[in-house]
Design a protein around this motif. Structure first.
Motif, PDB file in Angstrom:
ATOM      1  N   SER A   1      -3.393  28.526 -30.255  1.00  0.00           N
ATOM      2  CA  SER A   1      -4.739  28.333 -30.770  1.00  0.00           C
ATOM      3  C   SER A   1      -5.538  29.626 -30.758  1.00  0.00           C
ATOM      4  N   GLU A   2      -5.246  30.486 -29.814  1.00  0.00           N
ATOM      5  CA  GLU A   2      -5.906  31.786 -29.763  1.00  0.00           C
ATOM      6  C   GLU A   2      -5.047  32.754 -28.950  1.00  0.00           C
TER       7      GLU A   2
ATOM      8  N   GLY B   1     -13.656  17.133 -21.430  1.00  0.00           N
ATOM      9  CA  GLY B   1     -14.933  17.714 -21.797  1.00  0.00           C
ATOM     10  C   GLY B   1     -14.788  19.162 -22.198  1.00  0.00           C
ATOM     11  N   ALA B   2     -15.870  19.666 -22.760  1.00  0.00           N
ATOM     12  CA  ALA B   2     -15.821  21.035 -23.268  1.00  0.00           C
ATOM     13  C   ALA B   2     -15.573  22.038 -22.167  1.00  0.00           C
ATOM     14  N   ALA B   3     -16.062  21.744 -20.970  1.00  0.00           N
ATOM     15  CA  ALA B   3     -15.893  22.693 -19.884  1.00  0.00           C
ATOM     16  C   ALA B   3     -14.913  22.167 -18.856  1.00  0.00           C
ATOM     17  N   ASP B   4     -14.069  21.244 -19.257  1.00  0.00           N
ATOM     18  CA  ASP B   4     -13.083  20.741 -18.315  1.00  0.00           C
ATOM     19  C   ASP B   4     -12.325  21.907 -17.695  1.00  0.00           C
ATOM     20  N   THR B   5     -12.191  21.828 -16.416  1.00  0.00           N
ATOM     21  CA  THR B   5     -11.668  22.963 -15.665  1.00  0.00           C
ATOM     22  C   THR B   5     -10.249  23.317 -16.048  1.00  0.00           C
ATOM     23  N   GLN B   6      -9.979  24.604 -16.107  1.00  0.00           N
ATOM     24  CA  GLN B   6      -8.610  25.079 -16.206  1.00  0.00           C
ATOM     25  C   GLN B   6      -8.054  25.200 -14.792  1.00  0.00           C
TER      26      GLN B   6
ATOM     27  N   TYR C   1      -2.450  27.750 -21.087  1.00  0.00           N
ATOM     28  CA  TYR C   1      -2.903  29.133 -21.171  1.00  0.00           C
ATOM     29  C   TYR C   1      -1.987  30.045 -20.359  1.00  0.00           C
TER      30      TYR C   1
ATOM     31  N   TYR D   1      -3.891  21.300 -22.983  1.00  0.00           N
ATOM     32  CA  TYR D   1      -4.200  22.686 -23.332  1.00  0.00           C
ATOM     33  C   TYR D   1      -3.546  23.588 -22.299  1.00  0.00           C
TER      34      TYR D   1
ATOM     35  N   ARG E   1      -5.399  22.423 -18.811  1.00  0.00           N
ATOM     36  CA  ARG E   1      -6.566  21.565 -18.676  1.00  0.00           C
ATOM     37  C   ARG E   1      -6.387  20.316 -19.519  1.00  0.00           C
TER      38      ARG E   1
ATOM     39  N   TYR F   1      -2.029  24.690 -27.905  1.00  0.00           N
ATOM     40  CA  TYR F   1      -2.390  23.286 -28.021  1.00  0.00           C
ATOM     41  C   TYR F   1      -1.642  22.673 -29.176  1.00  0.00           C
TER      42      TYR F   1
END
Lengths: 114, 115
Positions: free
Chosen positions: B55-56, B99-104, B33, B31, B95, B50
């Protein structure tokens, strides 16, 4: 609308004292709240995060507190050191289908007085 | 420790010119950014990427902006016709998928100055 903001733009503390940096948020849908540290000339550095269903999380010398009732987030730094001098941002993280969106607050500058 | 790198560290350009900001994300991350930070202001989300597609994106990321992953290592941000208000620090982040909150993880940034 959603927003993440900070109460204090600058915080000066004596070396060895504890620091508390505060943040207010308005979007209750966030999945995580994150604290980042940004030193001069560098990118944001992850410090600690807290899931939205928790109210406290501790790391090494840092503690994050989340009060969902008043939509308030704080970062506590124990025994503040000169190397802690930086701008601290709170941020909220929204997950959607595996994608993340991080929204940053405006930042608080922490000055550690030797 | 693996890190995100960005080049150049400082880019100066004339208004109306095209610029390409380059990023090398951490090698096993999927991912990507881009963020920007106007001097003295907060870090603002621009775009997430991604699987070779956006993706956004935020409202800042208009038709003048584009992103590309031209090969297996680089992730670029192109501004087709720069404006004075594009002057800012641009941060790349990446990242993994643990996990959902895997660090950027953020790069050191590129300072873009539009004259």
């Amino acid at each position: 609308g959603e927003s993440v903001g900070l109460h204090l733009p600058t915080l000066s503390v004596q070396e060895g004292d504890n620091s508390i940096i505060n943040c207010a948020y308005s979007n209750s849908a966030s999945d995580y709240f994150i604290w980042y540290k940004q030193e001069s000339g560098k990118g944001p550095q992850f410090i600690i995060d807290i899931r939205s269903n928790m109210d406290k999380r501790q790391g090494q010398r840092v503690t994050v507190l989340l009060n969902k009732t008043v939509k308030h987030l704080s970062l506590q730094i124990a025994a503040t050191q000169p190397g802690d001098s930086a701008v601290y941002f709170c941020a909220e993280l929204l997950n959607s289908g595996g994608y993340q969106k991080v929204t940053f607050g405006t930042g608080t500058k922490l000055q550690v007085i030797p | 420790e693996p890190e995100v790198t960005q080049t150049p560290s400082h880019q100066v350009t004339q208004m109306g010119q095209e610029v390409i900001l380059r990023c090398v994300p951490i090698s096993n991350h999927l991912y990507f950014y881009w963020y920007r930070q106007i001097l003295g202001q907060k870090v603002e989300f621009l775009v997430s990427f991604y699987n070779n597609e956006i993706s956004e994106k935020s409202e800042i990321f208009d038709d003048q902006f584009s992103v590309e992953r031209p090969d297996g290592s680089n992730f670029t941000l192109k501004i087709r016709s720069t404006k004075l208000e594009d002057s800012a620090m641009y941060f790349c982040a990446s990242r993994g998928v643990e996990g959902a909150a895997d660090t950027q993880y953020f790069g050191p940034g590129t300072r873009l100055t539009v004259l």
